[in-house]
Motif scaffolding. Structure first.
Motif, PDB file in Angstrom:
ATOM      1  N   TYR A 237       0.838  -1.191   0.000  1.00 51.80           N
ATOM      2  CA  TYR A 237       0.000   0.000   0.000  1.00 51.80           C
ATOM      3  C   TYR A 237       0.874   1.242   0.000  1.00 51.80           C
ATOM      4  N   ASN A 238       0.616   2.107  -0.943  1.00 53.08           N
ATOM      5  CA  ASN A 238       1.344   3.368  -1.017  1.00 53.08           C
ATOM      6  C   ASN A 238       0.325   4.501  -0.945  1.00 53.08           C
ATOM      7  N   SER A 239       0.347   5.234   0.149  1.00 52.94           N
ATOM      8  CA  SER A 239      -0.635   6.290   0.446  1.00 52.94           C
ATOM      9  C   SER A 239      -2.058   5.865   0.062  1.00 52.94           C
ATOM     10  N   GLY A 240      -2.442   4.700   0.578  1.00 54.88           N
ATOM     11  CA  GLY A 240      -3.826   4.252   0.411  1.00 54.88           C
ATOM     12  C   GLY A 240      -4.091   3.463  -0.856  1.00 54.88           C
TER      13      GLY A 240
ATOM     14  N   GLU B 184       0.477  -3.292  -7.114  1.00 55.72           N
ATOM     15  CA  GLU B 184       0.847  -4.675  -7.391  1.00 55.72           C
ATOM     16  C   GLU B 184       2.276  -4.690  -7.936  1.00 55.72           C
ATOM     17  N   VAL B 185       3.122  -5.538  -7.383  1.00 51.72           N
ATOM     18  CA  VAL B 185       4.501  -5.629  -7.856  1.00 51.72           C
ATOM     19  C   VAL B 185       4.735  -6.943  -8.597  1.00 51.72           C
ATOM     20  N   LEU B 186       4.135  -8.018  -8.081  1.00 49.06           N
ATOM     21  CA  LEU B 186       4.226  -9.325  -8.736  1.00 49.06           C
ATOM     22  C   LEU B 186       2.818  -9.907  -8.822  1.00 49.06           C
ATOM     23  N   THR B 187       2.460 -10.398  -9.997  1.00 47.89           N
ATOM     24  CA  THR B 187       1.108 -10.924 -10.183  1.00 47.89           C
ATOM     25  C   THR B 187       1.162 -12.387 -10.587  1.00 47.89           C
TER      26      THR B 187
END
Lengths: 228, 252
Positions: free
Chosen positions: B20-23, B27-30
Motif C-alpha cells: 500500500y502506497n498512500s492508500g 501490485e509488484v508481482l502478479t
C-alpha cells in the motif's frame, strides 16, 4: 590574607582537603556506575526501539521505551533525583549513594538509548540483508554486524554523554550526597572564602573531563586503525 | 520447455506481492508460477520496474510475498512457522551493492557464517574460505578490509562469502550493475566458472550477451509477470511475446 594563608585555611586546616577527596571519590563512583548502568539500559531501550522500527514486533515494549525516553529527557535531572530519593524510596532506607546510582543511571540510559538508536539506524539496510541472506537471525545480525559498526560510529557521542554525566552528578548534593561540588561548598561554608575551594573543584572536574576525552579519542583512533 | 521428471529445487506457485502506497494498492508481482531445478542457470531479464529484483528477493524472503507458495527443497518457506534462517543458509545471495561487512577482514567475512551457523572450527572454516579465495583469485587479500578493495574485488569476495556457506542455490541480484565497466568482466568470469561447476544459479541482470552465453534458461519479466521463458538461442532468435520483441529491439 595571602594566597598561602588562604590555601592553608581552605585545604590544610582541620584536614579540609578530605572533603574534596571523599567528594571526588563519590563523584567518580557515581559516574562510573551510572555510565555502566546507562549503557545497559540504553542498549536495551535502543534494541527494543530499533527492533520495533525494523520488524514491527514488540509494540508494547516499544511504547514503554518511548514513554520512558520522553519523560526522562523532558524533565530536569535534579527533579528526577529528588523524586527517586523522596518519593520512590521515601519509606525504604536505602543508602544515598545507591539512590544516586539509580537516578543517574536511569537518566543516562535514556540519552544513551537515543545515541545507540541513531547509530543502528545509520547502518545501511544492506548490512541487515547480508546477515539475513547468510542465515543469521535478526539478533545475531545485530550482534555480529550491526552493533560493532553502530557503536564505532557513535563513540564520540557516547564519550560526550559520559562527560555530561560526570558534571551532572554535581547535583547529588540536593539529596545531601557528599560529592565533589558539595565538598567544596562545605569548605566554603566553614571558611567563608569561596574563591579557592570552588575553583579547585572546577579544576578537578576539568581535569577528569580532559582525561575522559583523551581516552575516548584514543579508542576512536584504535578502532579506525584496525579498520580501513 | 524440456520435460522435467525430477522434483524442482524451487517451486513458485501463484506468487503475488503488493503493498500500500498512500492508500493505493500497488501490485509488484502478479501470480508468478515457475520451477527451478538443480543445475539450472536461469537468467531473469526485462525492463526496469518489471519486478525482477523483487521476485528474486521473495525467493529467500528478504521481501515478504502477499500470497502464494514457494517450495524450497520441498518446504513451503512462505509458511510463517518455517525457520527461514535455516533455509537461507542454503540459498546464497549476491547483492548489487556487495554488502560486505566493512568491520571484518575478507577472511572473517567468509568464515563468520560457517563458524557461527554451521559450527565449523576456525581452522576448518579458514581452509574452506582459502580454497574459495583461490577460486576467485583473491587469496592474497585474505587479511585486507573490504574498503581496501576495488568494486570488482568486493563482488568476487561477496560471491565467495556466499559460497562459503555451501549453498544449494545462488541468487544474484544485478551483481554487475554497480561496477565500473572495466570490472564487470572479472565478476562475470567467476560466475561463468560457477555455472560450469554446475552450481544452481538464478541471476537477475542486464548483461544480455552474458545471459545468452551462460544461461540454460532465460525468463523475461515485464508488467509484474513472467511473460516468456526459453532456452538462450530461441529466446533471442525466436521471441514470441510482443513485449519481449520490443525489449530485444531496444537492446540491440
Amino acid at each position: 590574607m595571602s594566597l598561602k594563608e588562604n590555601l592553608y585555611l581552605n585545604f590544610i586546616k582541620d584536614d579540609r582537603y578530605k572533603y574534596l577527596i571523599s567528594g571526588l571519590g563519590n563523584t567518580l563512583l557515581i559516574t562510573i556506575v551510572a555510565v555502566v548502568m546507562g549503557i545497559l539500559v540504553g542498549f536495551l531501550l535502543a534494541y527494543i526501539r530499533t527492533t520495533h522500527d525494523k520488524t514491527g514486533r514488540w509494540k508494547v515494549a516499544n511504547l514503554f521505551a518511548q514513554v520512558y525516553i520522553t519523560v526522562i529527557r523532558g524533565t530536569p535531572m535534579v527533579l528526577q533525583l529528588l523524586i527517586v530519593y523522596f518519593v520512590i524510596f521515601a519509606s525504604v532506607n536505602v543508602p544515598k549513594i545507591i539512590v544516586a546510582f539509580i537516578a543517574f543511571g536511569l537518566n543516562s540510559g535514556a540519552y544513551v538509548a537515543e545515541i545507540i538508536r541513531a547509530g543502528i539506524m545509520s547502518i545501511d539496510v544492506g548490512q541487515f540483508e547480508a546477515g539475513a541472506s547468510l542465515g543469521f537471525s535478526y539478533t545475531q545480525t545485530m550482534l555480529y554486524f550491526i552493533l560493532p559498526q553502530a557503536i564505532k560510529n557513535v563513540l564520540p557521542a557516547l564519550g560526550n554523554e559520559m562527560i555530561v554525566l560526570l558534571k551532572e552528578t554535581s547535583v547529588a548534593g540536593y539529596i545531601a550526597m557528599n560529592d565533589l561540588t558539595r565538598g567544596a561548598d562545605i569548605i566554603r561554608s566553614q571558611t567563608y572564602s569561596a574563591f579557592i575551594p570552588l575553583l579547585m573543584a572546577a579544576a578537578i572536574y576539568l581535569f577528569f573531563v580532559m582525561i575522559f576525552d583523551s581516552l575516548v579519542k584514543k579508542l576512536e583512533r584504535n578502532l579506525k586503525n584496525s579498520d580501513h | 520447455m524440456t520435460t522435467e521428471t525430477r522434483a524442482p529445487l524451487i517451486e513458485v506457485k501463484n506468487l503475488c506481492k503488493g503493498f500500500y502506497n498512500s492508500g493505493n494498492h500497488m501490485e509488484v508481482l502478479t501470480d508468478i508460477n515457475v520451477n527451478f531445478y538443480e543445475g539450472d542457470v536461469a537468467f531473469i531479464v526485462g525492463p526496469s520496474g518489471a519486478g525482477k529484483s523483487t521476485f528474486l528477493r521473495c525467493l529467500n524472503r528478504l521481501e515478504d510475498a502477499t500470497s502464494g507458495e514457494i517450495y524450497f527443497e520441498g518446504v513451503n518457506i512462505l509458511d510463517g512457522k518455517v525457520d527461514i534462517d535455516r533455509h537461507r543458509q542454503k540459498m546464497g545471495m549476491v547483492f548489487q551493492q556487495f554488502n560486505l561487512f566493512p568491520h571484518l577482514t575478507v577472511m572473517s567475512n567468509l568464515t563468520i557464517g560457517p563458524m557461527k551457523l554451521q559450527g565449523l572450527t576456525k581452522e576448518a572454516a579458514e581452509d574452506r574460505a582459502m580454497s574459495l579465495l583461490r577460486r576467485v583469485k583473491l587469496e592474497d587479500r585474505a587479511s585486507s578490509y573490504p574498503n581496501q578493495l576495488s568494486g570488482g574485488q568486493k563482488q568476487r569476495i561477496a560471491i565467495a562469502r556466499s559460497l562459503c556457506m555451501e549453498p544449494d542455490v545462488m541468487l544474484f541480484d544485478e551483481p554487475t550493475s554497480a561496477l565500473d565497466p572495466e570490472m564487470v568482466g572479472e565478476v562475470l568470469e567467476v560466475m561463468r566458472e560457477l555455472a560450469e561447476d554446475k552450481m544452481t544459479m538464478i541471476v537477475v541482470t542486464h548483461e544480455m550477451a552474458f545471459a545468452r552465453e551462460v544461461a540454460n534458461r532465460i525468463l523475461f519479466m515485464a508488467d509484474r509477470q513472467i511473460l516468456e521463458e526459453n532456452d538462450p538461442v530461441n529466446f533471442f532468435e525466436n521471441p514470441q511475446n510482443e513485449r519481449l520483441r520490443a525489449f530485444l529491439d531496444k537492446m540491440i
